[in-house]
Design a protein around this motif. Structure first.
Motif, PDB file in Angstrom:
ATOM      1  N   ALA A 100       0.517  -1.217   0.523  1.00  0.00           N
ATOM      2  CA  ALA A 100      -0.001  -0.194  -0.191  1.00  0.00           C
ATOM      3  C   ALA A 100       1.367   1.729  -0.364  1.00  0.00           C
ATOM      4  CB  ALA A 100      -0.419   0.046   0.991  1.00  0.00           C
ATOM      5  N   THR A 101       1.750   1.385   0.250  1.00  0.00           N
ATOM      6  CA  THR A 101       2.958   2.277   0.218  1.00  0.00           C
ATOM      7  C   THR A 101       3.305   1.866  -0.543  1.00  0.00           C
ATOM      8  OG1 THR A 101       3.273   1.581   3.105  1.00  0.00           O
ATOM      9  CG2 THR A 101       5.279   3.396   1.706  1.00  0.00           C
ATOM     10  N   ILE A 102       3.691   1.560  -1.388  1.00  0.00           N
ATOM     11  CA  ILE A 102       4.734   1.799  -2.810  1.00  0.00           C
ATOM     12  C   ILE A 102       3.618   2.164  -3.568  1.00  0.00           C
ATOM     13  CG2 ILE A 102       5.506   0.711  -4.658  1.00  0.00           C
ATOM     14  CD1 ILE A 102       6.139  -1.497  -2.501  1.00  0.00           C
ATOM     15  N   ILE A 103       2.209   2.063  -3.415  1.00  0.00           N
ATOM     16  CA  ILE A 103       0.697   2.329  -4.794  1.00  0.00           C
ATOM     17  C   ILE A 103       0.725   3.606  -4.160  1.00  0.00           C
ATOM     18  CG2 ILE A 103      -1.032   2.272  -4.906  1.00  0.00           C
ATOM     19  CD1 ILE A 103      -0.936  -0.680  -4.397  1.00  0.00           C
ATOM     20  N   VAL A 104       0.234   3.950  -3.068  1.00  0.00           N
ATOM     21  CA  VAL A 104       0.316   5.514  -2.734  1.00  0.00           C
ATOM     22  C   VAL A 104       1.262   6.917  -2.924  1.00  0.00           C
ATOM     23  CG1 VAL A 104      -1.946   4.437  -1.049  1.00  0.00           C
ATOM     24  CG2 VAL A 104       1.084   5.382  -0.346  1.00  0.00           C
TER      25      VAL A 104
ATOM     26  N   ILE B  32       3.688   6.251  -5.970  1.00  0.00           N
ATOM     27  CA  ILE B  32       3.281   6.559  -7.125  1.00  0.00           C
ATOM     28  C   ILE B  32       3.330   7.534  -7.873  1.00  0.00           C
ATOM     29  CG2 ILE B  32       2.731   5.378  -9.419  1.00  0.00           C
ATOM     30  CD1 ILE B  32       2.487   2.311  -8.083  1.00  0.00           C
ATOM     31  N   PRO B  33       2.066   7.910  -7.469  1.00  0.00           N
ATOM     32  CA  PRO B  33       2.258   9.689  -7.567  1.00  0.00           C
ATOM     33  C   PRO B  33       2.585  10.738  -7.667  1.00  0.00           C
ATOM     34  CG  PRO B  33      -0.310   8.806  -7.263  1.00  0.00           C
ATOM     35  CD  PRO B  33       0.690   7.442  -6.234  1.00  0.00           C
ATOM     36  N   ARG B  34       3.658  10.506  -6.134  1.00  0.00           N
ATOM     37  CA  ARG B  34       4.554  10.982  -5.916  1.00  0.00           C
ATOM     38  C   ARG B  34       5.792  11.368  -6.634  1.00  0.00           C
ATOM     39  NH1 ARG B  34       1.519  11.220  -2.208  1.00  0.00           N
ATOM     40  NH2 ARG B  34       3.377   9.948  -0.400  1.00  0.00           N
ATOM     41  N   MET B  35       6.312  10.259  -7.294  1.00  0.00           N
ATOM     42  CA  MET B  35       7.225   9.688  -8.086  1.00  0.00           C
ATOM     43  C   MET B  35       8.134  10.771  -8.714  1.00  0.00           C
ATOM     44  SD  MET B  35       7.817   5.447  -7.456  1.00  0.00           S
ATOM     45  CE  MET B  35       7.459   5.004  -5.759  1.00  0.00           C
ATOM     46  N   ASP B  36       8.929  10.857  -8.846  1.00  0.00           N
ATOM     47  CA  ASP B  36       9.682  11.885  -9.631  1.00  0.00           C
ATOM     48  C   ASP B  36      11.000  11.355 -10.000  1.00  0.00           C
ATOM     49  OD1 ASP B  36      10.346  13.738 -11.755  1.00  0.00           O
ATOM     50  OD2 ASP B  36      10.142  15.750  -9.888  1.00  0.00           O
ATOM     51  N   SER B  37      11.228  10.970 -11.482  1.00  0.00           N
ATOM     52  CA  SER B  37      12.582  10.014 -12.014  1.00  0.00           C
ATOM     53  C   SER B  37      13.740  11.428 -11.987  1.00  0.00           C
ATOM     54  CB  SER B  37      12.747  10.149 -13.006  1.00  0.00           C
ATOM     55  OG  SER B  37      12.708  10.765 -14.366  1.00  0.00           O
ATOM     56  N   ASP B  38      13.142  12.463 -11.564  1.00  0.00           N
ATOM     57  CA  ASP B  38      14.472  14.331 -11.596  1.00  0.00           C
ATOM     58  C   ASP B  38      14.840  14.170 -10.502  1.00  0.00           C
ATOM     59  OD1 ASP B  38      13.055  14.711 -13.911  1.00  0.00           O
ATOM     60  OD2 ASP B  38      11.923  15.970 -12.996  1.00  0.00           O
TER      61      ASP B  38
ATOM     62  N   VAL C 151      10.185  -7.835  -4.319  1.00  0.00           N
ATOM     63  CA  VAL C 151       9.933  -6.736  -5.174  1.00  0.00           C
ATOM     64  C   VAL C 151       9.107  -5.869  -4.043  1.00  0.00           C
ATOM     65  CG1 VAL C 151       6.994  -6.187  -5.719  1.00  0.00           C
ATOM     66  CG2 VAL C 151       9.096  -8.025  -6.641  1.00  0.00           C
ATOM     67  N   LEU C 152       8.937  -5.675  -2.860  1.00  0.00           N
ATOM     68  CA  LEU C 152       8.631  -5.252  -1.591  1.00  0.00           C
ATOM     69  C   LEU C 152       9.449  -4.490  -1.343  1.00  0.00           C
ATOM     70  CD1 LEU C 152       6.572  -7.042   0.504  1.00  0.00           C
ATOM     71  CD2 LEU C 152       5.794  -5.108  -1.176  1.00  0.00           C
ATOM     72  N   TYR C 153      11.110  -4.901  -1.134  1.00  0.00           N
ATOM     73  CA  TYR C 153      12.454  -3.681  -0.849  1.00  0.00           C
ATOM     74  C   TYR C 153      12.571  -3.016  -1.726  1.00  0.00           C
ATOM     75  CZ  TYR C 153      13.474  -6.729   3.225  1.00  0.00           C
ATOM     76  OH  TYR C 153      13.051  -7.276   5.126  1.00  0.00           O
ATOM     77  N   LEU C 154      12.642  -3.921  -2.852  1.00  0.00           N
ATOM     78  CA  LEU C 154      12.736  -2.860  -4.051  1.00  0.00           C
ATOM     79  C   LEU C 154      11.659  -1.484  -4.052  1.00  0.00           C
ATOM     80  CD1 LEU C 154      14.486  -4.647  -6.849  1.00  0.00           C
ATOM     81  CD2 LEU C 154      15.673  -3.749  -4.619  1.00  0.00           C
ATOM     82  N   GLY C 155      10.232  -1.950  -3.917  1.00  0.00           N
ATOM     83  CA  GLY C 155       9.795  -0.636  -4.198  1.00  0.00           C
ATOM     84  C   GLY C 155       9.259   0.216  -3.477  1.00  0.00           C
ATOM     85  N   ILE C 156       9.722  -0.450  -1.532  1.00  0.00           N
ATOM     86  CA  ILE C 156       9.910   0.798  -0.718  1.00  0.00           C
ATOM     87  C   ILE C 156      11.275   1.387  -1.135  1.00  0.00           C
ATOM     88  CG2 ILE C 156      10.305   0.864   1.522  1.00  0.00           C
ATOM     89  CD1 ILE C 156       7.479   0.260   1.084  1.00  0.00           C
ATOM     90  N   ALA C 157      12.182   0.501  -1.637  1.00  0.00           N
ATOM     91  CA  ALA C 157      13.452   1.771  -1.158  1.00  0.00           C
ATOM     92  C   ALA C 157      13.001   3.204  -2.422  1.00  0.00           C
ATOM     93  CB  ALA C 157      14.651   1.195  -2.233  1.00  0.00           C
ATOM     94  N   ALA C 158      12.915   2.040  -4.032  1.00  0.00           N
ATOM     95  CA  ALA C 158      12.140   2.934  -5.230  1.00  0.00           C
ATOM     96  C   ALA C 158      11.150   3.979  -4.103  1.00  0.00           C
ATOM     97  CB  ALA C 158      12.162   2.785  -5.825  1.00  0.00           C
ATOM     98  N   ALA C 159       9.934   4.058  -3.945  1.00  0.00           N
ATOM     99  CA  ALA C 159       9.320   5.334  -2.956  1.00  0.00           C
ATOM    100  C   ALA C 159       9.883   6.388  -2.458  1.00  0.00           C
ATOM    101  CB  ALA C 159       8.196   4.229  -3.162  1.00  0.00           C
ATOM    102  N   VAL C 160      10.599   6.326  -1.381  1.00  0.00           N
ATOM    103  CA  VAL C 160      11.329   6.746  -0.729  1.00  0.00           C
ATOM    104  C   VAL C 160      12.263   7.420  -1.325  1.00  0.00           C
ATOM    105  CG1 VAL C 160      13.756   7.254   1.206  1.00  0.00           C
ATOM    106  CG2 VAL C 160      11.493   5.370   1.241  1.00  0.00           C
TER     107      VAL C 160
END
Length: 438
Positions: A168-172, A174-180, A237-246
């Motif tokens: 859920a943390t990863i999904i919510v 996503i809209p605020r993730m910015d590759s910059d 998937v979960l670890y990399l997803g959380i790391a990417a979200a942060v």
């Protein structure tokens, strides 16, 4: 229930594929995921994602290694036994001491992660984080002393809760993730990437803890590899997803932010109420992880006490088969360490270096033992583990004093306990001789 198995004292084969996956997930997704993503990102910047990729690759190899070792030595006492079987009792004892130290000191870090989230949710001072941590630790110690155990259903529920909360943390986010935010990619250079991998060993300490369950699978040859494979995918998937979200939301950069990064991600998505929900989840995860690791590490303490590596009091078992001595030994280290952390204002970013460094060297020893003990795919996993760990070990050389201190203390205690034992036996023998002559 298989009454024949029960009457002969043998463990029944009762674990299926789904339950096996849940047990592996609950053992591997621990409290470290609550604070490490922000901490590693602050150290290495966006390049911390490489730390997670390497750590996940090493974790996958370690999973295969420990399953192979457990099947080669079923019912064995874990890493200490594997190393001892390959290289002798002294090497096994030292490996056991390092793993015991890592596990006991780790129970300072784990409750404190829950404490951070509670303090953040209620806008409390940092002192309350340590007080909450002491409460979590006390509950876990008390549960182990009375012999309480989390049921299988509760373990499965915990695994599902943690996995869903992270997803859920990863999904919510996503809209605020910015590759910059990936630029500059490595603002602090390459060394923090390797150092980050070392710290992340703390997040992968569950593979060995559950490997001994392979003998309780109904169809071990089919389901154990599948359970391990599925868990590797879920955890990665979960670890990399959380790391990417942060990283991609920029939710890191200071100890205050790093300590509660997941809570902040949820709060940004759902508002202030999410902070309380994150605190509840954090406490549950921290309590479950602390309870499970005290249970496991206390049994290692019992084994070390029985074999003369710790005082005999550590080998004391109650009438209800609770390793009271081992539990109290872990509790002593954890409570004293937590008190020192409070007095010295040590946060998890400073504390986690100790158990992580010890785990690195213990796992390296286990992998080297695996090369000698295993054949086929197990040996391949051992060789690859040694190579991958060897690549990042230089990043921990500045902390090599930590395992050296533990080895020195272990050998000193071993020598002292032997002398005390000889002295006691000598006095007992002299007393018996005097009575015989009298």
């Amino acid at each position: 229930m298989d009454t024949k198995s029960a009457s002969t004292g043998k463990l029944t084969a009762h674990i299926g594929l789904g339950q096996g996956v849940a047990l592996y997930v609950s053992a591997t997704l621990g409290a470290g995921v609550l604070v490490l993503p922000g901490q590693i990102a602050s150290s290495a910047g966006p390049a911390s994602l490489l730390s997670w990729v390497v750590a996940c690759a090493i974790g996958a190899m370690l999973a295969l290694l420990f399953v192979s070792l457990a099947r080669r030595l079923p019912g064995a006492g874990g890493i200490a036994t594997y190393v001892g079987q390959a290289y002798g009792a002294t090497a096994g004892g030292l490996a056991g001491w390092m793993y015991f130290s890592a596990g006991a000191i780790g129970q300072i870090v784990v409750p404190l992660t829950g404490g951070y989230y509670v303090a953040e949710a209620f806008s409390l001072s940092s002192g309350w984080a340590y007080l909450t941590a002491a409460g979590i630790l006390a509950v876990a110690v008390g549960a182990n002393l009375v012999g309480a155990r989390v049921s299988t259903g509760a373990q499965l529920g915990l695994a599902l809760t943690v996995a869903l909360a992270l997803l859920a943390t990863i999904i919510v986010a996503i809209p605020r993730m910015d590759s910059d935010r990936l630029s500059p990619f490595a603002p602090h250079g390459l060394p923090p990437i390797g150092s980050g991998v070392i710290v992340l060993f703390f997040a992968f300490a569950g593979w060995e803890a559950v490997a001994h369950l392979v003998g309780e699978f109904r169809r071990p040859n089919r389901d154990v590899p599948r359970a391990v494979g599925i868990t590797i995918v879920i955890v990665t998937v979960l670890y990399l997803g959380i790391a990417a979200a942060v990283v991609l939301t920029g939710t890191y950069g200071s100890p205050e932010t790093d300590h509660v990064a997941i809570g902040l991600l949820l709060e940004q998505a759902f508002g202030g109420n999410a902070a309380l929900a994150a605190a509840v989840i954090a406490v549950v995860i921290s309590l479950g992880t602390t309870n499970a690791f005290i249970a496991g590490v206390s049994r290692l303490g019992y084994s070390l006490g029985k074999e003369g590596w710790l005082p005999q009091s550590a080998a004391h078992v109650s009438s209800t088969s609770v390793p009271v001595g081992g539990v109290l030994a872990v509790a002593l280290v954890a409570f004293v360490g937590l008190g020192l952390a409070w007095l010295c204002s040590w946060g998890t970013e400073a504390l986690v270096v100790v158990p992580s460094t010890l785990v690195v060297f213990v796992y390296l020893a286990a992998a080297i033992a695996g090369i000698k003990l295993l054949k086929g795919k197990g040996r391949v996993a051992a060789i690859v583990s040694v190579v991958l760990i060897a690549v990042v070990v230089p990043s921990s050389m500045s902390n090599v004093i930590i395992p050296l201190i533990v080895i020195g203390v272990a050998l000193t205690m071993r020598l002292v306990l032997r002398r005390v034992s000889r002295s006691v036996n000598g006095r007992t023998g002299a007393s018996v001789a005097q009575q015989a002559h009298g």
